[in-house]
Design a protein around this motif. Sequence first.
Motif, PDB file in Angstrom:
ATOM      1  N   LEU A  55       0.684  -1.506  -0.308  1.00 47.83           N
ATOM      2  CA  LEU A  55      -0.026  -0.023  -0.064  1.00 47.83           C
ATOM      3  C   LEU A  55       1.239   1.650  -0.090  1.00 47.83           C
ATOM      4  O   LEU A  55       0.476   2.092  -0.998  1.00 47.83           O
ATOM      5  N   GLY A 112      -4.965   7.654  -1.742  1.00 47.62           N
ATOM      6  CA  GLY A 112      -6.323   6.818  -2.359  1.00 47.62           C
ATOM      7  C   GLY A 112      -6.925   5.357  -2.083  1.00 47.62           C
ATOM      8  O   GLY A 112      -7.623   5.032  -2.886  1.00 47.62           O
ATOM      9  N   THR A 113      -5.238   4.580  -3.003  1.00 49.14           N
ATOM     10  CA  THR A 113      -5.857   3.820  -3.024  1.00 49.14           C
ATOM     11  C   THR A 113      -6.305   2.096  -3.155  1.00 49.14           C
ATOM     12  O   THR A 113      -5.969   2.987  -1.188  1.00 49.14           O
ATOM     13  N   ASN A 114      -7.779   2.243  -3.060  1.00 52.48           N
ATOM     14  CA  ASN A 114      -8.264   1.469  -1.877  1.00 52.48           C
ATOM     15  C   ASN A 114      -7.797  -0.179  -1.540  1.00 52.48           C
ATOM     16  O   ASN A 114      -7.705  -0.803  -2.355  1.00 52.48           O
ATOM     17  N   PRO A 115      -6.990  -0.560  -0.571  1.00 45.58           N
ATOM     18  CA  PRO A 115      -6.858  -1.831  -0.192  1.00 45.58           C
ATOM     19  C   PRO A 115      -7.767  -2.998  -0.137  1.00 45.58           C
ATOM     20  O   PRO A 115      -6.401  -3.805  -0.267  1.00 45.58           O
ATOM     21  N   MET A 116      -8.668  -2.790  -0.548  1.00 42.81           N
ATOM     22  CA  MET A 116      -9.357  -4.120  -0.918  1.00 42.81           C
ATOM     23  C   MET A 116      -8.535  -4.226  -2.408  1.00 42.81           C
ATOM     24  O   MET A 116      -9.150  -5.519  -2.399  1.00 42.81           O
ATOM     25  N   GLU A 117      -9.237  -3.643  -3.454  1.00 45.62           N
ATOM     26  CA  GLU A 117      -8.697  -3.883  -4.756  1.00 45.62           C
ATOM     27  C   GLU A 117      -7.213  -4.726  -4.956  1.00 45.62           C
ATOM     28  O   GLU A 117      -7.027  -5.868  -5.220  1.00 45.62           O
ATOM     29  N   SER A 138      -9.790  -4.084   7.681  1.00 42.62           N
ATOM     30  CA  SER A 138     -11.089  -4.088   7.768  1.00 42.62           C
ATOM     31  C   SER A 138     -11.382  -5.645   8.284  1.00 42.62           C
ATOM     32  O   SER A 138     -10.993  -6.762   8.123  1.00 42.62           O
ATOM     33  N   GLU A 171     -12.752  -6.358   4.972  1.00 36.91           N
ATOM     34  CA  GLU A 171     -11.462  -7.414   4.253  1.00 36.91           C
ATOM     35  C   GLU A 171     -11.273  -8.720   3.789  1.00 36.91           C
ATOM     36  O   GLU A 171     -10.865  -9.025   3.702  1.00 36.91           O
TER      37      GLU A 171
END
Length: 173
Positions: free
Chosen positions: A35, A41-46, A123, A126
């Motif tokens: 990350l 702003g990158t979504n960690p989920m992706e 999360s 996640e």
Amino acid sequence: MPINQEDEMRKLLSKFDALGNITRATWYEWRQAALSFLPPGTNPMELVLKAWEVVGHDTAKAYFTALDKSKPTFLRDIAKCIVNSSTMMGETAKIVDGRNPDEVYIQWDRCPWPEFARRYGASMEEDVLGCDKWFQTVIADVNELFNTKVKLETLHAIPRGEKVCVRRLSIGV
């Protein structure tokens, strides 16, 4: 001096448990490092879902040799592979028979992954969706190789505050 087999077994189990904790910590440390290289702003989920997809493809390859579509235990054998993978990672998992031969359940009574997700700021959603992505990828690869229609549904999840994780495996024509 004779070897105390019970003491040696305890030592091995302790080392095995430590290795599992190191593996889970390394996953989340890798996540933090990856990350840090991505744009803000990158979504960690992706990132996490893509990583679990890669893991799922690799896991499916390991399962292929244990599966035989012509056996009446095919669905249960998939569940057995998942249970074996889970217990090797320090989870407590078992197979629960379904109401008919076209379904089987996998139940996890204990899973250390949510604790590591918390520890490293990931999360719980996640954690659940990462696990789902792993298993869904395995099932998609199994379906592709064996020309089957196995489905996997998550019914309960420890990271969502439930007491157990339960996934239903079913097969259609």
